[in-house]
Motif scaffolding. Sequence first.
Motif, PDB file in Angstrom:
ATOM      1  N   ARG A 121     100.235   3.294  33.436  1.00  0.00           N
ATOM      2  CA  ARG A 121     100.626   4.686  33.164  1.00  0.00           C
ATOM      3  C   ARG A 121     100.830   4.831  31.661  1.00  0.00           C
ATOM      4  O   ARG A 121     101.556   4.046  31.056  1.00  0.00           O
ATOM      5  N   GLU A 123     100.689   7.945  28.167  1.00  0.00           N
ATOM      6  CA  GLU A 123     100.808   9.354  27.839  1.00  0.00           C
ATOM      7  C   GLU A 123     100.282   9.639  26.443  1.00  0.00           C
ATOM      8  O   GLU A 123     100.239   8.751  25.588  1.00  0.00           O
ATOM      9  N   GLU A 137     100.439  12.953  31.055  1.00  0.00           N
ATOM     10  CA  GLU A 137     100.453  11.615  31.646  1.00  0.00           C
ATOM     11  C   GLU A 137      99.021  11.220  31.992  1.00  0.00           C
ATOM     12  O   GLU A 137      98.235  12.036  32.475  1.00  0.00           O
ATOM     13  N   VAL A 139      96.918   8.126  34.008  1.00  0.00           N
ATOM     14  CA  VAL A 139      97.016   6.970  34.907  1.00  0.00           C
ATOM     15  C   VAL A 139      95.631   6.325  34.986  1.00  0.00           C
ATOM     16  O   VAL A 139      94.652   6.989  35.320  1.00  0.00           O
TER      17      VAL A 139
END
Length: 141
Positions: A121, A123, A137, A139
């Motif tokens: 994860r 950002e 965000e 992923v």
Amino acid sequence: MKILSILAALTLATPVVAHDLGFAGLLSNNNKEDLEPLTLSVGQPIADAPLMLKSGTAYEIEIEADGTGELALEGAGFFRAIWINEIVINGIEIRPLGVDSIEFDEAGTVEIEFIAIKPGRYELRQPGSTGDGQRIEIVIQ
């Protein structure tokens, strides 16, 4: 010694020949996914939802600034989890070894072509901001 010279020449020539024949592999237009563009604008969210990427997949994303302010995106963790093939600004292709952030002093668009590598994860965030709308965000699965 002559055999080593021939092998060295073949090794150096192979990528050029493959590229000239159109064998682009992961980065060919058939294997690349275009992501929804990100927009940088004062007081507006960067994106509506997280980006869901798959490790080993090639992507292209446009990041556009509307000129309402001097705006940037930083995300060293994300940029280190991908391999960047090129960044295109005003038709100029840049092939960087690494990126930490991208800043727009005025309106403009940048295109980033990359391969997602390291799952996790991450950002991208406008520096100095604290609001959820000023971040996205990402992923990598």
